[in-house]
Write a protein that holds these residues in place. Structure first.
Motif, PDB file in Angstrom:
ATOM      1  N   PRO A 141       0.814  -1.233   0.000  1.00 36.48           N
ATOM      2  CA  PRO A 141       0.000   0.000   0.000  1.00 36.48           C
ATOM      3  C   PRO A 141       0.842   1.276   0.000  1.00 36.48           C
ATOM      4  O   PRO A 141       0.540   2.220  -0.743  1.00 36.48           O
ATOM      5  CB  PRO A 141      -0.832  -0.135   1.290  1.00 36.48           C
ATOM      6  N   ARG A 142       1.896   1.314   0.804  1.00 37.90           N
ATOM      7  CA  ARG A 142       2.735   2.518   0.856  1.00 37.90           C
ATOM      8  C   ARG A 142       3.501   2.709  -0.442  1.00 37.90           C
ATOM      9  O   ARG A 142       3.695   3.837  -0.900  1.00 37.90           O
ATOM     10  CB  ARG A 142       3.698   2.432   2.035  1.00 37.90           C
ATOM     11  N   LEU A 143       3.951   1.614  -1.050  1.00 41.86           N
ATOM     12  CA  LEU A 143       4.686   1.709  -2.295  1.00 41.86           C
ATOM     13  C   LEU A 143       3.777   2.203  -3.420  1.00 41.86           C
ATOM     14  O   LEU A 143       4.173   3.053  -4.233  1.00 41.86           O
ATOM     15  CB  LEU A 143       5.295   0.352  -2.650  1.00 41.86           C
ATOM     16  N   LEU A 144       2.553   1.696  -3.475  1.00 43.53           N
ATOM     17  CA  LEU A 144       1.600   2.152  -4.486  1.00 43.53           C
ATOM     18  C   LEU A 144       1.310   3.640  -4.326  1.00 43.53           C
ATOM     19  O   LEU A 144       1.283   4.394  -5.314  1.00 43.53           O
ATOM     20  CB  LEU A 144       0.300   1.347  -4.372  1.00 43.53           C
ATOM     21  N   ILE A 147       4.357   5.702  -5.554  1.00 46.32           N
ATOM     22  CA  ILE A 147       4.477   5.729  -7.012  1.00 46.32           C
ATOM     23  C   ILE A 147       3.417   6.642  -7.620  1.00 46.32           C
ATOM     24  O   ILE A 147       3.706   7.458  -8.504  1.00 46.32           O
ATOM     25  CB  ILE A 147       4.361   4.299  -7.588  1.00 46.32           C
ATOM     26  N   GLU A 148       2.193   6.526  -7.154  1.00 46.61           N
ATOM     27  CA  GLU A 148       1.101   7.345  -7.694  1.00 46.61           C
ATOM     28  C   GLU A 148       1.360   8.829  -7.471  1.00 46.61           C
ATOM     29  O   GLU A 148       1.134   9.653  -8.365  1.00 46.61           O
ATOM     30  CB  GLU A 148      -0.216   6.919  -7.045  1.00 46.61           C
ATOM     31  N   LEU A 175      -2.046  -0.084  -9.522  1.00 47.37           N
ATOM     32  CA  LEU A 175      -1.783   1.341  -9.586  1.00 47.37           C
ATOM     33  C   LEU A 175      -2.950   2.100 -10.202  1.00 47.37           C
ATOM     34  O   LEU A 175      -3.530   1.670 -11.204  1.00 47.37           O
ATOM     35  CB  LEU A 175      -0.520   1.613 -10.409  1.00 47.37           C
ATOM     36  N   ASP A 176      -3.258   3.240  -9.622  1.00 45.07           N
ATOM     37  CA  ASP A 176      -4.269   4.149 -10.153  1.00 45.07           C
ATOM     38  C   ASP A 176      -3.541   5.347 -10.751  1.00 45.07           C
ATOM     39  O   ASP A 176      -3.012   6.193 -10.030  1.00 45.07           O
ATOM     40  CB  ASP A 176      -5.223   4.587  -9.037  1.00 45.07           C
ATOM     41  N   LEU A 177      -3.521   5.415 -12.079  1.00 51.32           N
ATOM     42  CA  LEU A 177      -2.783   6.464 -12.786  1.00 51.32           C
ATOM     43  C   LEU A 177      -3.736   7.187 -13.730  1.00 51.32           C
ATOM     44  O   LEU A 177      -3.691   6.999 -14.957  1.00 51.32           O
ATOM     45  CB  LEU A 177      -1.603   5.867 -13.560  1.00 51.32           C
ATOM     46  N   PRO A 178      -4.622   8.021 -13.197  1.00 50.15           N
ATOM     47  CA  PRO A 178      -5.620   8.687 -14.043  1.00 50.15           C
ATOM     48  C   PRO A 178      -4.978   9.605 -15.076  1.00 50.15           C
ATOM     49  O   PRO A 178      -4.003  10.303 -14.803  1.00 50.15           O
ATOM     50  CB  PRO A 178      -6.450   9.487 -13.031  1.00 50.15           C
ATOM     51  N   GLY A 179      -5.511   9.558 -16.288  1.00 53.15           N
ATOM     52  CA  GLY A 179      -5.026  10.422 -17.358  1.00 53.15           C
ATOM     53  C   GLY A 179      -3.730   9.969 -17.990  1.00 53.15           C
ATOM     54  O   GLY A 179      -3.184  10.681 -18.842  1.00 53.15           O
ATOM     55  N   ALA A 229      11.040  11.816 -16.134  1.00 48.81           N
ATOM     56  CA  ALA A 229      11.509  11.251 -14.866  1.00 48.81           C
ATOM     57  C   ALA A 229      11.477   9.734 -14.940  1.00 48.81           C
ATOM     58  O   ALA A 229      10.739   9.151 -15.737  1.00 48.81           O
ATOM     59  CB  ALA A 229      10.641  11.735 -13.700  1.00 48.81           C
ATOM     60  N   ALA A 230      12.299   9.117 -14.109  1.00 49.49           N
ATOM     61  CA  ALA A 230      12.316   7.655 -14.002  1.00 49.49           C
ATOM     62  C   ALA A 230      12.261   7.269 -12.535  1.00 49.49           C
ATOM     63  O   ALA A 230      12.973   7.860 -11.713  1.00 49.49           O
ATOM     64  CB  ALA A 230      13.564   7.075 -14.665  1.00 49.49           C
ATOM     65  N   LEU A 231      11.426   6.309 -12.208  1.00 45.35           N
ATOM     66  CA  LEU A 231      11.334   5.778 -10.846  1.00 45.35           C
ATOM     67  C   LEU A 231      11.962   4.391 -10.844  1.00 45.35           C
ATOM     68  O   LEU A 231      11.515   3.501 -11.571  1.00 45.35           O
ATOM     69  CB  LEU A 231       9.875   5.681 -10.384  1.00 45.35           C
ATOM     70  N   ILE A 232      13.008   4.229 -10.049  1.00 42.17           N
ATOM     71  CA  ILE A 232      13.684   2.939  -9.918  1.00 42.17           C
ATOM     72  C   ILE A 232      13.134   2.287  -8.655  1.00 42.17           C
ATOM     73  O   ILE A 232      13.451   2.708  -7.541  1.00 42.17           O
ATOM     74  CB  ILE A 232      15.211   3.096  -9.821  1.00 42.17           C
ATOM     75  N   ILE A 233      12.314   1.265  -8.833  1.00 42.58           N
ATOM     76  CA  ILE A 233      11.581   0.697  -7.703  1.00 42.58           C
ATOM     77  C   ILE A 233      12.385  -0.460  -7.127  1.00 42.58           C
ATOM     78  O   ILE A 233      12.142  -1.632  -7.400  1.00 42.58           O
ATOM     79  CB  ILE A 233      10.172   0.282  -8.153  1.00 42.58           C
ATOM     80  N   GLY A 234      13.390  -0.102  -6.345  1.00 43.55           N
ATOM     81  CA  GLY A 234      14.244  -1.085  -5.697  1.00 43.55           C
ATOM     82  C   GLY A 234      15.423  -1.469  -6.559  1.00 43.55           C
ATOM     83  O   GLY A 234      15.337  -1.488  -7.788  1.00 43.55           O
TER      84      GLY A 234
END
Length: 268
Positions: A141-144, A147-148, A175-179, A229-234
């Motif tokens: 939940p915290r990771l989602l 990211i959002e 993930l909820d990524l509206p638009g 931008a880039a998100l490196i998730i771990g």
């Protein structure tokens, strides 16, 4: 003799490989020619089995693990008048010099500083959330949420890089990524599919989901302005297993830093 007998058992496997190559040949090359080259390379490496090369078999498949290719590369390096290597990730330099078989007395290093503006090199680290596999359920939940919020804060396109396809599928489904339209890496994508996905990033409001170390994680050209931008998730540490253990043991014995050179260095 043993090698010939072993290769003879893999006619069906060779045919399947050739058929897969035919589906996506390199530059229109003859798939059977590529197969022949692969078999000759296999035989050449098998002749060097020992410390550097380890063979593994489960009775139906034969695999060669090259723990250190310097013994092969050094011959080619010495035969060259000069070799120029350019990379942003050749660190530590001494390690890669030895791994590619460049003699110390023929080596010169030139470090070039970047001319990118500082605002393009902002790096933020979220230390309060864990991406370890053992923490996946608890931290999801915290990771989602993180990211959002990050994607929402970036006005341009964003790339999300995950440590594995399993992690990517697990999080992207929630993930909820509206638009935002999603461009997602699939396992075993053809060259045409990869090119189509990269071209799609030229459009606004896109999120690219890919795996670290994959076809979109390294040496890929996206359209100009395609990524803000880039998100490196771990970190993407090599998965635990026999192959990783064999390489770790070699690096520990050769350079006295098994875990650092086998996991931390490639992961980071």
């Amino acid at each position: 003799g043993e090698l010939s007998d072993t290769l003879a058992r893999y006619d069906a496997l060779a045919f399947e490989h050739a058929r897969s190559v035919a589906d996506d040949p390199r530059g229109g090359e003859d798939p059977w020619r590529l197969l022949g080259q692969a078999l000759f390379r296999f035989a050449a490496y098998a002749d060097h089995e020992g410390e550097e090369v380890v063979s593994l078999t489960d009775g139906t498949c034969l695999q060669l693990i090259c723990r250190d290719a310097a013994f092969l590369l050094e011959e080619r390096m010495v035969a060259c008048a000069a070799v120029i290597g350019v990379s942003a990730t050749l660190h530590p330099t001494w390690f890669w010099r030895e791994r590619v078989g460049v003699p110390a007395d023929r080596f010169a290093e030139l470090a070039v500083t970047t001319d990118l503006p500082a605002r393009n090199r902002l790096v933020l680290v979220a230390r309060a959330v864990s991406t370890a596999w053992k923490d996946r359920e608890r931290e999801r939940p915290r990771l989602l949420d993180l990211i959002e919020r990050c994607v929402e804060a970036v006005p341009g396109n964003v790339a999300l890089f995950f440590g594995s396809f399993d992690q990517m599928q697990d999080l992207m489904a929630r993930l909820d990524l509206p638009g935002r339209e999603r461009v997602i890496q699939r396992p075993g994508m053809s060259a045409a599919a990869r090119a189509e996905a990269a071209a799609a990033m030229a459009e606004p409001n896109r999120v690219l989901a890919a795996v670290l170390g994959g076809v979109f994680g390294e040496s890929v050209d996206l359209p100009p302005g395609a990524l803000a931008a880039a998100l490196i998730i771990g970190p993407s540490f090599p998965p635990p297993g026999l192959e990783t253990q064999l390489i770790t043991a070699w690096n520990e014995r050769r350079w006295d830093d098994g875990f650092g050179l086998s996991s931390i260095q490639p992961g980071m």
